[in-house]
Design an enzyme around this catalytic site. Structure first.
Site, PDB file in Angstrom:
ATOM      1  N   ASP B   8      41.079  -7.705 -10.244  1.00  0.00           N
ATOM      2  CA  ASP B   8      40.633  -8.714 -11.207  1.00  0.00           C
ATOM      3  C   ASP B   8      41.240  -8.417 -12.591  1.00  0.00           C
ATOM      4  OD1 ASP B   8      39.034 -10.675 -12.429  1.00  0.00           O
ATOM      5  OD2 ASP B   8      37.351  -9.288 -12.702  1.00  0.00           O
ATOM      6  N   ASP B  10      39.733  -9.988 -15.959  1.00  0.00           N
ATOM      7  CA  ASP B  10      38.663  -9.930 -16.976  1.00  0.00           C
ATOM      8  C   ASP B  10      37.592  -8.917 -16.606  1.00  0.00           C
ATOM      9  OD1 ASP B  10      40.075 -12.039 -18.015  1.00  0.00           O
ATOM     10  OD2 ASP B  10      38.775 -13.553 -17.128  1.00  0.00           O
TER      11      ASP B  10
END
Lengths: 172, 172
Positions: B8, B10
């Site tokens: 990922d 963020d």
């Protein structure tokens, strides 16, 4: 459970050849016949193709491929629909493509959109695409959408369709 | 064959809390303590969070989470690495995120980047994420990256890590 259907943008719902030809007409004042470019990869057929694709507006102003809106509106109910586009090579194309998509296919939500570099990363049951490089690596049902660049090639196990009516007949 | 690792952006490699706090400081002249926002979802913790995320520069100027560059440089050799970010909710964020990524992680190529609405669509062997909604639906090995919003929750079978050193210990 609904089958997951993965649909390409360029050359399947967006008329990218139309854009290549429009840009070439502006550049050179001429249009190649479809017969001249049949069997050629896009980058062979259009010498400035990569430059055109990196140009603002190229994807935003593409025409919709006939029948795709009506068919996808139905398929969006019967299938778990995702629109998956190879786009990270041209980072500015992503917002443009999404804007184009939401304008022309307003029933598709941002949750159903994927932009990637390679389609090996997505999982689903059915893939509709005009490129062998995407279909060959997909382990589900594969539908090859006819475009000049793939017309002379044998189907390699993929189900070739010429238009969206044929897709509707297969899937609906 | 290398295992496919899905990472990922963020809250895992980009310090999004730092950005929320910076924007809030500009808006209100104050900073919430991390203790005040622990256990709150991001949208609960930061009242204007959605507006900040839609603001130009929010993602482009995020700080890199410590240790992520060094760890991913190694993991990029040992694993089939993909960076997958939920981003289509904010279409303009995609070009920004990609620019940020290629600047801070120059060994990552556009072929390894995916922007989507839901991560259900990607397939891989290992997922590193700070959100349960992504990890809970992933059928492979799952690594939960600690962030204030997930700190008070039980791990639900995911392997919780506090930093990139712990990820390196697990995977390298």
């Amino acid at each position: 459970m609904k089958k997951r259907l993965i649909v390409d943008i360029d050359g399947v719902i967006a008329d990218i050849y139309g854009q290549f030809r429009k840009f070439e007409l502006e550049d050179f004042g001429t249009n190649q016949d479809y017969s001249e470019i049949t069997g050629k990869l896009e980058e062979e057929a259009f010498v400035n193709g990569e430059i055109y694709m990196a140009t603002k507006g190229f994807f935003r102003n593409a025409s919709v491929i006939p029948g795709s809106v009506e068919a996808l509106k139905k398929l969006n109910k019967t299938h778990d629909l995702f629109i998956v586009s190879a786009a990270t090579k041209f980072p500015n194309s992503m917002a443009e493509k999404q804007e184009w998509l939401l304008e022309n296919f307003p029933f598709i939500t941002w949750q159903q959109i994927v932009f990637c570099g390679t389609k090996e990363i997505v999982k689903g049951d059915i893939m509709i695409d005009d490129h062998f490089k995407n279909l060959d690596k997909f382990y589900g049902q594969t539908i090859l959408f006819s475009q000049p660049h793939n017309l002379n090639r044998v189907e390699n196990g993929h189900n070739r369709v010429a238009n969206w009516d044929e897709i509707s007949q297969l899937l609906l």
